[in-house]
Scaffold this motif. Structure first.
Motif, mmCIF file in Angstrom:
data_model
loop_
_atom_site.group_PDB
_atom_site.id
_atom_site.type_symbol
_atom_site.label_atom_id
_atom_site.label_comp_id
_atom_site.label_asym_id
_atom_site.label_seq_id
_atom_site.Cartn_x
_atom_site.Cartn_y
_atom_site.Cartn_z
ATOM 1 N N PRO A 1 77.350 80.330 33.449
ATOM 2 C CA PRO A 1 77.452 81.375 32.422
ATOM 3 C C PRO A 1 77.398 82.792 33.000
ATOM 4 O O PRO A 1 78.006 83.710 32.435
ATOM 5 C CB PRO A 1 76.254 81.129 31.504
ATOM 6 C CG PRO A 1 75.556 79.944 31.999
ATOM 7 C CD PRO A 1 76.219 79.460 33.230
ATOM 8 N N VAL B 1 80.912 83.522 34.027
ATOM 9 C CA VAL B 1 81.726 83.795 32.838
ATOM 10 C C VAL B 1 81.468 85.219 32.354
ATOM 11 O O VAL B 1 82.395 85.969 32.028
ATOM 12 C CB VAL B 1 81.434 82.761 31.727
ATOM 13 C CG1 VAL B 1 82.045 83.175 30.406
ATOM 14 C CG2 VAL B 1 81.936 81.387 32.134
ATOM 15 N N ARG C 1 85.476 87.738 24.312
ATOM 16 C CA ARG C 1 84.207 87.217 23.782
ATOM 17 C C ARG C 1 83.767 86.055 24.667
ATOM 18 O O ARG C 1 84.584 85.378 25.279
ATOM 19 C CB ARG C 1 84.342 86.727 22.336
ATOM 20 C CG ARG C 1 84.791 87.790 21.346
ATOM 21 C CD ARG C 1 83.737 88.899 21.200
ATOM 22 N NE ARG C 1 84.123 89.885 20.219
ATOM 23 C CZ ARG C 1 84.846 90.953 20.443
ATOM 24 N NH1 ARG C 1 85.308 91.196 21.648
ATOM 25 N NH2 ARG C 1 85.130 91.814 19.491
ATOM 26 N N ILE C 2 82.466 85.813 24.704
ATOM 27 C CA ILE C 2 81.888 84.752 25.526
ATOM 28 C C ILE C 2 81.340 83.672 24.608
ATOM 29 O O ILE C 2 80.679 83.996 23.611
ATOM 30 C CB ILE C 2 80.746 85.315 26.404
ATOM 31 C CG1 ILE C 2 81.282 86.382 27.333
ATOM 32 C CG2 ILE C 2 80.070 84.222 27.180
ATOM 33 C CD1 ILE C 2 80.203 87.058 28.130
ATOM 34 N N PRO C 3 81.551 82.391 24.932
ATOM 35 C CA PRO C 3 80.923 81.336 24.126
ATOM 36 C C PRO C 3 79.406 81.509 24.158
ATOM 37 O O PRO C 3 78.822 81.752 25.207
ATOM 38 C CB PRO C 3 81.337 80.040 24.836
ATOM 39 C CG PRO C 3 82.505 80.405 25.686
ATOM 40 C CD PRO C 3 82.369 81.855 26.010
ATOM 41 N N ASP C 4 78.776 81.402 23.008
ATOM 42 C CA ASP C 4 77.326 81.665 22.942
ATOM 43 C C ASP C 4 76.581 80.481 22.319
ATOM 44 O O ASP C 4 75.715 80.653 21.484
ATOM 45 C CB ASP C 4 77.046 82.956 22.172
ATOM 46 C CG ASP C 4 77.540 82.896 20.742
ATOM 47 O OD1 ASP C 4 78.216 81.929 20.383
ATOM 48 O OD2 ASP C 4 77.225 83.824 19.981
ATOM 49 N N SER C 5 76.887 79.286 22.774
ATOM 50 C CA SER C 5 76.269 78.090 22.202
ATOM 51 C C SER C 5 74.888 77.794 22.791
ATOM 52 O O SER C 5 74.155 76.970 22.247
ATOM 53 C CB SER C 5 77.187 76.886 22.421
ATOM 54 O OG SER C 5 77.416 76.704 23.807
ATOM 55 N N ARG C 6 74.532 78.457 23.863
ATOM 56 C CA ARG C 6 73.233 78.191 24.495
ATOM 57 C C ARG C 6 72.101 78.772 23.663
ATOM 58 O O ARG C 6 72.268 79.773 22.981
ATOM 59 C CB ARG C 6 73.215 78.774 25.902
ATOM 60 C CG ARG C 6 74.208 78.092 26.837
ATOM 61 C CD ARG C 6 74.218 78.752 28.174
ATOM 62 N NE ARG C 6 72.940 78.629 28.830
ATOM 63 C CZ ARG C 6 72.755 78.123 30.040
ATOM 64 N NH1 ARG C 6 73.776 77.695 30.719
ATOM 65 N NH2 ARG C 6 71.559 78.069 30.574
ATOM 66 N N GLY D 1 72.139 82.566 26.515
ATOM 67 C CA GLY D 1 72.797 82.592 25.212
ATOM 68 C C GLY D 1 72.545 83.917 24.506
ATOM 69 O O GLY D 1 73.449 84.486 23.879
ATOM 70 N N SER E 1 74.765 86.419 26.086
ATOM 71 C CA SER E 1 76.151 86.255 25.626
ATOM 72 C C SER E 1 76.326 86.833 24.227
ATOM 73 O O SER E 1 77.316 87.518 23.952
ATOM 74 C CB SER E 1 76.526 84.773 25.619
ATOM 75 O OG SER E 1 76.515 84.250 26.917
ATOM 76 N N ARG E 2 75.379 86.554 23.335
ATOM 77 C CA ARG E 2 75.470 87.096 21.976
ATOM 78 C C ARG E 2 75.388 88.626 21.995
ATOM 79 O O ARG E 2 76.107 89.305 21.268
ATOM 80 C CB ARG E 2 74.389 86.484 21.086
ATOM 81 C CG ARG E 2 74.712 85.050 20.679
ATOM 82 C CD ARG E 2 73.681 84.470 19.720
ATOM 83 N NE ARG E 2 72.415 84.158 20.377
ATOM 84 C CZ ARG E 2 72.196 83.082 21.122
ATOM 85 N NH1 ARG E 2 73.146 82.207 21.322
ATOM 86 N NH2 ARG E 2 71.020 82.866 21.668
ATOM 87 N N ASN F 1 78.742 89.917 23.203
ATOM 88 C CA ASN F 1 79.743 89.818 22.135
ATOM 89 C C ASN F 1 79.545 90.903 21.084
ATOM 90 O O ASN F 1 80.520 91.496 20.605
ATOM 91 C CB ASN F 1 79.699 88.431 21.494
ATOM 92 C CG ASN F 1 80.199 87.354 22.437
ATOM 93 O OD1 ASN F 1 80.888 87.628 23.404
ATOM 94 N ND2 ASN F 1 79.838 86.122 22.163
#
Length: 167
Positions: free
Chosen positions: A62, A65, A81-86, A91, A94-95, A98
Motif C-alpha cells: 500500500p 500504491v 484515488r487509492i483503494p481504502d478497504s484496509r 487504510g 488512503s482515505r 482520497n
C-alpha cells in the motif's frame, strides 16, 4: 554441589554429564537430539523469514500504491484515488489521501470555472471598447465627450471586475 545457607541449591558439572565412559546408545541419542534441535531451529528461522516477508509485503504494497498515486497528483492528475478497504493506519492514510485529492479536484474545478467566468465577463467590456474605438476611427461614432465617457464607463467596469478578482 552448590550450597547457600547450608541448603543445596544447584549442581555444577565441569565434565561430561554422563558418568563414566559414554555408551554408544547415549552418544547416538545426544547426536540425534542435537540434529533435531538444529532442524527445529532452522525450521523456526525459515518460518520467521517467510512471515517477515509476508508482513513486509502487506505493509510495503500500500505504501508503493500511495507513492505512485502521489506522483500522479504531482503530475497534475487529481482524479487518482487509492483503494481504502484496509481497517488499519494505512487504510486511514488512503482515505485521507482520497479526501485530499477530492478537495483538490473540487478546488481546481472551481478555479477553472472562475477563470472562465472572469474571462467571459472581461471579454464583453473589452469588445465594446474595441468596437467603439473602431467605429470612432471609421466616423460612425463621433469622437466627443459622450463617446469617450461611454469608453471610460466600460473601462471602469473592467477595472471593477479586475478588483473583484483580486479579493
Amino acid at each position: 554441589l552448590i550450597q547457600h545457607d547450608g541448603r543445596d541449591v544447584g549442581y555444577l558439572y565441569l565434565s561430561s554429564m554422563i558418568p563414566g565412559h559414554p555408551r554408544p546408545r547415549d552418544v547416538n541419542y545426544l547426536r540425534a537430539a542435537g540434529k533435531v534441535t538444529w532442524i527445529i531451529t532452522a525450521g523456526i528461522f525459515a518460518l520467521a523469514m517467510v512471515l517477515g516477508i509476508l508482513l513486509t509485503r502487506h505493509i510495503v504494497r500500500p505504501v508503493k500504491v500511495l507513492n505512485r498515486a502521489t506522483s500522479r497528483v504531482k503530475a497534475g492528475d487529481l482524479s487518482v484515488r487509492i483503494p481504502d478497504s484496509r481497517k488499519d493506519e494505512l487504510g486511514d492514510l488512503s482515505r485521507g489521501f482520497n479526501a485530499m485529492t477530492t478537495s483538490l479536484e473540487t478546488a481546481d474545478h472551481q478555479r477553472r470555472r472562475l477563470i472562465a467566468d472572469s474571462a467571459h465577463e472581461l471579454r464583453t467590456p473589452v469588445s465594446l471598447i474595441r468596437a467603439r474605438i473602431e467605429m470612432m476611427e471609421e466616423g460612425v461614432y463621433p469622437m466627443d465627450a459622450d463617446s469617450l465617457a461611454a469608453l471610460a464607463g466600460e473601462s471602469d467596469r473592467m477595472v471593477k471586475l479586475v478588483e473583484e478578482l483580486r479579493i
